[in-house]
Design a protein around this motif. Structure first.
Motif, short mmCIF file in Angstrom:
data_model
loop_
_atom_site.label_atom_id
_atom_site.label_comp_id
_atom_site.label_asym_id
_atom_site.label_seq_id
_atom_site.Cartn_x
_atom_site.Cartn_y
_atom_site.Cartn_z
N LYS B 24 0.84 -1.20 0.00
CA LYS B 24 0.00 0.00 0.00
C LYS B 24 0.87 1.25 0.00
O LYS B 24 1.89 1.31 0.70
CB LYS B 24 -0.88 0.07 1.26
N MET B 25 0.44 2.21 -0.76
CA MET B 25 1.07 3.52 -0.72
C MET B 25 0.08 4.46 -0.06
O MET B 25 -1.10 4.46 -0.42
CB MET B 25 1.42 4.02 -2.12
N ASN B 26 0.53 5.24 0.90
CA ASN B 26 -0.34 6.19 1.58
C ASN B 26 0.07 7.61 1.21
O ASN B 26 1.24 7.97 1.35
CB ASN B 26 -0.25 6.01 3.10
N VAL B 27 -0.89 8.38 0.75
CA VAL B 27 -0.63 9.76 0.34
C VAL B 27 -1.62 10.66 1.07
O VAL B 27 -2.80 10.32 1.18
CB VAL B 27 -0.80 9.92 -1.19
N SER B 28 -1.12 11.79 1.54
CA SER B 28 -2.02 12.75 2.19
C SER B 28 -1.88 14.10 1.52
O SER B 28 -0.80 14.48 1.07
CB SER B 28 -1.71 12.87 3.69
N LEU B 29 -3.01 14.80 1.43
CA LEU B 29 -3.02 16.16 0.91
C LEU B 29 -3.72 17.03 1.94
O LEU B 29 -4.83 16.71 2.37
CB LEU B 29 -3.75 16.27 -0.42
N GLU B 30 -3.07 18.11 2.33
CA GLU B 30 -3.63 18.96 3.36
C GLU B 30 -3.54 20.42 2.93
O GLU B 30 -2.50 20.87 2.48
CB GLU B 30 -2.84 18.75 4.67
N GLY B 31 -4.67 21.13 3.06
CA GLY B 31 -4.69 22.54 2.70
C GLY B 31 -5.61 22.78 1.52
O GLY B 31 -6.73 22.30 1.50
N THR B 32 -5.12 23.54 0.57
CA THR B 32 -5.92 23.89 -0.59
C THR B 32 -5.12 23.64 -1.85
O THR B 32 -4.01 24.15 -1.99
CB THR B 32 -6.31 25.39 -0.55
#
Lengths: 169, 131
Positions: B24-32
């Motif tokens: 599994k690859m985990n990616v996070s995006l935070e903000g705009t």
């Protein structure tokens, strides 16, 4: 005079648009109208539309200037409903005007908004040029009516949405 | 970013993170993800795709719970990514699972459109309230 909880509101912005300004206006619209519309879904759609229209202005305004006008007024046919209108106006290059008119012609001929949006997504997946996704998004995800007027070199795009505010207890 | 050859995004409006855990690859995006994020995302997402293929992951989990908004240009970058995954041979394909926020109302509509674009590859989970 607007009463404290009167949802009617109008404001106009006339400024040189940049990316930071578009995000700031998005947040302002989202927060301002959340209090007035009492409908998080409608507010999200309106805020999204404002952002996409402003970003279009950034991309296509021939001289970098754009005017934005937002209004919330009682809807004509339903006294309990409100009409939210967002208009952007800017100068545009002739080639961009032509592309815009083609896009609107496609939208007018489309039978199904979702299918049209998927068509735009497929087109955008392999294209480095503008794909019309911003306006398509307003029309489909936002479920808003979108119109345009051209008085060259000026282009005005308007997105409208009818909302029935939730009654807060 | 352990084990991943990607350049994270850290602008005034958007921060990303990525890691690999087995398949599994985990990616996070935070903000705009706004106009400022378009070029960095157009660089990052293909890098993530290359890494996913190189490492043979079967799923990329994208946490969008703290993503306040994504503009159509950034959204297009995700569409392009999915198009690239669809173009892979079946045995190389991987799923994209989006963890969404129920309070960011735009996410339901946009992710629904992404799922329709690639039904066999996209799953959406509601992650509840964003902090």
């Amino acid at each position: 005079m607007l009463l404290p909880h009167d949802p009617r509101a109008r404001f106009e912005l006339d400024f040189v648009v940049n990316g930071g300004a578009a995000t700031a206006v998005y947040r302002f619209v989202r927060d301002f109208y959340q209090r007035r519309l009492q409908d998080r879904d409608a507010t999200a759609r309106v805020a999204m539309a404002v952002y996409e229209l402003l970003e279009n202005s950034i991309k296509y305004a021939a001289d970098g200037e754009s005017r934005v006008r937002m209004e919330v007024t009682p809807a004509d046919a339903k006294p309990e409903a409100l009409l939210v209108s967002i208009r952007t106006t800017n100068r545009a290059a002739p080639t961009d005007v032509e592309s815009l008119q083609k896009l609107f012609a496609e939208m007018e001929q489309a039978d199904d908004r979702d299918a049209f949006y998927q068509k735009l997504l497929h087109r955008g997946a392999t294209s480095t040029e503008g794909s019309g996704l911003g306006l398509g998004r307003i029309w489909t995800e936002g479920q808003m009516d979108v119109k345009h007027e051209v008085d060259e070199p000026w282009v005005t795009i308007e997105a409208r949405l009818e909302v029935t505010p939730e009654v807060s207890e | 970013m352990s084990g991943l050859r990607v350049q994270p995004i850290s602008t005034s409006e958007l921060q990303t993170g990525a890691s690999v855990d087995g398949t599994k690859m985990n990616v996070s995006l935070e903000g705009t993800a706004d106009l400022e994020a378009v070029d960095p995302l157009k660089k990052l997402l293909p890098e993530l795709h290359e890494e996913a293929v190189r490492l043979g992951v079967d799923e990329v989990r994208l946490d969008l719970r703290k993503l306040e908004f994504m503009n159509s240009s950034c959204f297009k970058a995700f569409v392009t990514w999915l198009h690239q995954v669809k173009a892979l041979d079946k045995e190389e394909q991987y799923r994209l699972s989006f963890l969404s926020s129920s309070t960011q109302r735009w996410q339901a509509r946009s992710l629904y459109a992404l799922q329709n674009f690639a039904r066999e590859l996209v799953t959406i989970e509601s992650g509840g309230e964003s902090e």
